[in-house]
Write a protein that holds these residues in place. Structure first.
Motif, PDB file in Angstrom:
ATOM      1  N   ASP A 150      -5.953   5.684  -6.308  1.00 14.38           N
ATOM      2  CA  ASP A 150      -6.477   4.552  -5.534  1.00 14.38           C
ATOM      3  C   ASP A 150      -7.323   3.588  -6.353  1.00 14.38           C
ATOM      4  O   ASP A 150      -7.302   2.390  -6.117  1.00 14.38           O
ATOM      5  CB  ASP A 150      -7.328   5.065  -4.358  1.00 14.38           C
ATOM      6  CG  ASP A 150      -6.462   5.764  -3.332  1.00 14.38           C
ATOM      7  OD1 ASP A 150      -5.267   5.951  -3.631  1.00 14.38           O
ATOM      8  OD2 ASP A 150      -6.985   6.132  -2.267  1.00 14.38           O
ATOM      9  N   GLY A 191       2.445   7.274  -6.524  1.00 14.24           N
ATOM     10  CA  GLY A 191       1.381   8.171  -6.944  1.00 14.24           C
ATOM     11  C   GLY A 191       0.362   7.562  -7.875  1.00 14.24           C
ATOM     12  O   GLY A 191      -0.198   8.252  -8.738  1.00 14.24           O
ATOM     13  N   PHE A 222       0.829  -1.193   0.000  1.00 10.54           N
ATOM     14  CA  PHE A 222       0.000   0.000   0.000  1.00 10.54           C
ATOM     15  C   PHE A 222       0.875   1.260   0.000  1.00 10.54           C
ATOM     16  O   PHE A 222       0.677   2.180  -0.797  1.00 10.54           O
ATOM     17  CB  PHE A 222      -0.916  -0.030   1.228  1.00 10.54           C
ATOM     18  CG  PHE A 222      -1.904   1.090   1.256  1.00 10.54           C
ATOM     19  CD1 PHE A 222      -3.028   1.059   0.437  1.00 10.54           C
ATOM     20  CD2 PHE A 222      -1.718   2.177   2.096  1.00 10.54           C
ATOM     21  CE1 PHE A 222      -3.932   2.098   0.446  1.00 10.54           C
ATOM     22  CE2 PHE A 222      -2.629   3.225   2.113  1.00 10.54           C
ATOM     23  CZ  PHE A 222      -3.741   3.180   1.287  1.00 10.54           C
ATOM     24  N   GLN A 223       1.872   1.263   0.878  1.00 13.57           N
ATOM     25  CA  GLN A 223       2.777   2.424   0.948  1.00 13.57           C
ATOM     26  C   GLN A 223       3.476   2.663  -0.387  1.00 13.57           C
ATOM     27  O   GLN A 223       3.581   3.794  -0.862  1.00 13.57           O
ATOM     28  CB  GLN A 223       3.831   2.196   2.028  1.00 13.57           C
ATOM     29  CG  GLN A 223       3.304   2.403   3.435  1.00 13.57           C
ATOM     30  CD  GLN A 223       4.345   2.024   4.478  1.00 13.57           C
ATOM     31  OE1 GLN A 223       5.266   1.255   4.198  1.00 13.57           O
ATOM     32  NE2 GLN A 223       4.176   2.556   5.674  1.00 13.57           N
ATOM     33  N   LEU A 232       2.559   1.785  -3.380  1.00 11.96           N
ATOM     34  CA  LEU A 232       1.645   2.276  -4.411  1.00 11.96           C
ATOM     35  C   LEU A 232       1.337   3.750  -4.197  1.00 11.96           C
ATOM     36  O   LEU A 232       1.195   4.520  -5.146  1.00 11.96           O
ATOM     37  CB  LEU A 232       0.356   1.457  -4.404  1.00 11.96           C
ATOM     38  CG  LEU A 232       0.466   0.107  -5.113  1.00 11.96           C
ATOM     39  CD1 LEU A 232      -0.745  -0.767  -4.795  1.00 11.96           C
ATOM     40  CD2 LEU A 232       0.581   0.291  -6.616  1.00 11.96           C
ATOM     41  N   LYS A 233       1.234   4.152  -2.919  1.00 14.02           N
ATOM     42  CA  LYS A 233       1.013   5.563  -2.607  1.00 14.02           C
ATOM     43  C   LYS A 233       2.219   6.392  -3.057  1.00 14.02           C
ATOM     44  O   LYS A 233       2.080   7.459  -3.636  1.00 14.02           O
ATOM     45  CB  LYS A 233       0.814   5.735  -1.094  1.00 14.02           C
ATOM     46  CG  LYS A 233      -0.600   5.435  -0.652  1.00 14.02           C
ATOM     47  CD  LYS A 233      -1.480   6.636  -0.908  1.00 14.02           C
ATOM     48  CE  LYS A 233      -2.937   6.279  -0.626  1.00 14.02           C
ATOM     49  NZ  LYS A 233      -3.886   7.045  -1.432  1.00 14.02           N
ATOM     50  N   GLN A 234       3.395   5.849  -2.740  1.00 12.90           N
ATOM     51  CA  GLN A 234       4.629   6.579  -3.062  1.00 12.90           C
ATOM     52  C   GLN A 234       4.755   6.880  -4.548  1.00 12.90           C
ATOM     53  O   GLN A 234       5.206   7.945  -4.940  1.00 12.90           O
ATOM     54  CB  GLN A 234       5.848   5.755  -2.632  1.00 12.90           C
ATOM     55  CG  GLN A 234       6.293   6.038  -1.221  1.00 12.90           C
ATOM     56  CD  GLN A 234       7.563   5.286  -0.893  1.00 12.90           C
ATOM     57  OE1 GLN A 234       7.796   4.194  -1.396  1.00 12.90           O
ATOM     58  NE2 GLN A 234       8.379   5.873  -0.058  1.00 12.90           N
ATOM     59  N   PHE A 242      -5.765   0.365  -7.862  1.00 11.03           N
ATOM     60  CA  PHE A 242      -5.138  -0.679  -7.045  1.00 11.03           C
ATOM     61  C   PHE A 242      -5.675  -2.075  -7.343  1.00 11.03           C
ATOM     62  O   PHE A 242      -4.945  -3.041  -7.335  1.00 11.03           O
ATOM     63  CB  PHE A 242      -5.324  -0.394  -5.550  1.00 11.03           C
ATOM     64  CG  PHE A 242      -4.479   0.732  -5.035  1.00 11.03           C
ATOM     65  CD1 PHE A 242      -3.850   1.606  -5.907  1.00 11.03           C
ATOM     66  CD2 PHE A 242      -4.314   0.909  -3.676  1.00 11.03           C
ATOM     67  CE1 PHE A 242      -3.085   2.651  -5.434  1.00 11.03           C
ATOM     68  CE2 PHE A 242      -3.538   1.955  -3.190  1.00 11.03           C
ATOM     69  CZ  PHE A 242      -2.924   2.829  -4.078  1.00 11.03           C
TER      70      PHE A 242
END
Lengths: 284, 272
Positions: free
Chosen positions: A134, A131, A124-125, A127-129, A137
């Protein structure tokens, strides 16, 4: 702590054809936190070099040390090395295989034997990093756009929390917008995580703006290893081995040659070029 | 890693055997294989070995390349040898525990082993001296008469050459994907059979996707150049027989005749 290559030579040949020496006595020290551009034209050995850094290839002679340990020692875990030295291959989207993006990013940390919660947290982190929005995913990776796929693939390596991130031609085949996005992403990753980053490319424009140091490869050997400004001072030599200087540097050289003014040709970014031209104009 | 595997093992050099028309080489290989099974007597095998040795000599391909093919079938060779040795009924020579070695068994085992080895070496002479493209060209032309029976000869030949062309590409791709997944901590040689099979998924899915993508691109590229199958299609380098090809056919005929005469008439004893 650092990655050290000590007189690494790599030869291959399947016993029938002539022996090819892909790397010829390469010695490099890669200190923590540096942003390095590894430049060379096709076949110069840059991809071979980076595959040595995480132990995918074993040098014919010479040693590679990670944090002081020889990575080909029998009791050195290659798996641990590969989690610490993350390598993203060219066209990384070709390696996505899971049914959705999130599961695919989980593949790396899962291989490290972490428990499920930690795996998902890291995925999750990561994928956030990078950018990714959501709503991507849980989509099949094959439905994403080119740039998004590449982000997903980079996340797959980031999820292992590497200390060194190596990207082999991360901008190949992307349009200019995708290219800029990926390069900005790499720069911001480096700033946020303090990672060591090695960016492999054949384009000087890709790396000029971002990196602290440029290593130029030619025919399996390192021919320049210096700060960008110093490397780009060798315009003719670079052109002789099939490389170029950044376009702005080229323009400054052309201006100087045309005798317009005594321009400073060590300019490597557009911002610097603007300043220099304005300075010269005011002077004139 | 995986790139070291050689398939479609053409050995590039210049020799009379390389320059022969591929059709001649295909026919010659068939004739040679037939000759191996026609002969019954040792003299015939001597003739076959001499013939093969002469061809290898003329082909300028180092002998160790011929032996590479042998390595692959060594296991098969051993199995056939021992099965023939122990399981042929006949006059017992000696017996080991429950296994009996017979006189007929020894003869048959040696004969089969020699036949198989010569067969493999003989056909590898063909693949070593002919490029895959030439081979399919030759095959297409040889099978042309079958077209009258609505066999899609051209299409089959085209499929074969595409398949051959793609083997090295896909091998390289496999190597790349394998490395990329290894960089993510995957390992392909750990655990039991089921775990190993499972670990193939991250390799096979991207490989298949890329193979389909390439197939799609190739189909598009062929369409763009108006490919419509074999009808009315001409070749850039059409095959035609030269004098040396006719001479080879002649030599082949003589060889086959000699094999039949020597191999079936002259008995074992007379040369030993």
């Amino acid at each position: 702590m650092a990655l050290i290559l000590d007189h690494v030579t790599y030869e291959y040949g399947n016993g029938t054809e002539l022996l090819v020496r892909a790397l010829n006595d390469v010695s490099l020290v890669i200190p923590d936190g540096q942003f390095i551009g590894l430049i060379g034209h096709t076949g110069s050995g840059k991809s071979t070099l980076v595959q040595h850094l995480n132990g995918l290839l074993k040098p014919t002679s010479g040693n590679i040390y990670y944090n002081g340990e020889d990575i080909h020692d029998r009791d050195f875990s290659k798996k641990r090395l590969r989690s610490k030295v993350g390598l993203v291959f060219q066209y990384p989207e070709h390696q996505l295989f899971e049914t959705d993006v999130f599961t695919d990013v989980c593949f790396g940390p899962k291989n490290l034997g972490l428990d499920k919660k930690e795996v998902q947290l890291r995925a999750f982190q990561a994928l956030k990093q990078v950018g990714l929005p959501d709503d991507c995913f849980y989509q099949p990776p094959f439905d994403l756009s080119g740039g998004q796929k590449r982000r997903a693939a980079i996340a797959g390596v980031l999820a292992m929390k590497p200390e060194v991130l190596i990207l082999d031609e991360p901008t190949a085949g992307l349009d200019p917008k995708g290219r800029d996005e990926i390069l900005d992403l790499v720069a911001s990753l480096r700033k946020e995580n303090g990672m060591t980053v090695i960016l492999v490319s054949h384009s000087m424009d890709d790396v000029a703006e971002y990196v602290d140091r440029i290593v130029v490869m030619n025919k399996g050997s390192v021919c320049y290893d210096d700060e960008p400004k110093q490397v780009f001072a060798h315009k003719e030599e670079l052109e002789a081995i099939g490389l170029s200087v950044p376009q702005v540097t080229d323009i400054m050289h052309a201006l100087k040659k045309a005798g317009w003014w005594s321009a400073d040709t060590s300019v490597i970014t557009i911002e610097e070029a603007k300043k220099e031209i304005l300075r010269q104009l005011r002077k004139g | 890693m995986i790139r070291d595997i050689t398939l479609g093992q053409y050995y590039q050099t210049d020799s009379i055997v390389h320059r022969l028309d591929p059709r001649v080489k295909i026919v010659a290989t068939l004739v040679f294989i037939c000759s191996l099974f026609v002969v019954e007597q040792a003299a015939g095998y001597v003739a076959a070995v001499l013939f093969l040795a002469a061809v290898i000599r003329a082909s300028h391909v180092p002998f160790r390349f011929m032996m590479r093919g042998m390595r692959a079938i060594l296991f098969l060779l051993l199995i056939t040898f021992f099965f023939n040795l122990f399981l042929t009924p006949g006059e017992a020579v000696f017996s080991l525990w429950k296994l009996t070695v017979t006189e007929e068994g020894i003869t048959l085992a040696v004969k089969m082993a020699v036949r198989l080895s010569l067969l493999i070496i003989g056909s590898s002479v063909m693949t070593l001296t002919t490029t895959p493209n030439n081979l399919t060209d030759g095959l297409e032309k040889l099978l042309r008469p079958l077209q009258r029976f609505r066999v899609p000869v051209h299409e089959v030949a085209m499929m074969m050459s595409i398949a051959l062309r793609f083997i090295p590409i896909l091998l390289e791709e496999t190597d790349k994907i394998m490395k990329a997944q290894m960089a993510r901590g995957a390992s392909f040689d750990e655990g039991n059979l089921i775990q190993k099979a499972k670990s193939m998924v991250p390799l096979l899915v991207p490989l298949f996707i890329s193979a389909f993508r390439r197939a799609n691109d190739l189909a598009m590229a062929m369409e763009a150049r108006c490919y419509r199958g074999g009808e009315g299609r001409t070749k850039m380098k059409p095959l035609h027989y030269e004098k040396r090809d006719y001479v080879t056919y002649l030599v082949l005929g003589v060889y086959l005749a000699a094999c039949i005469v020597v191999g079936r008439v002259v008995p074992w004893g007379s040369i030993l």
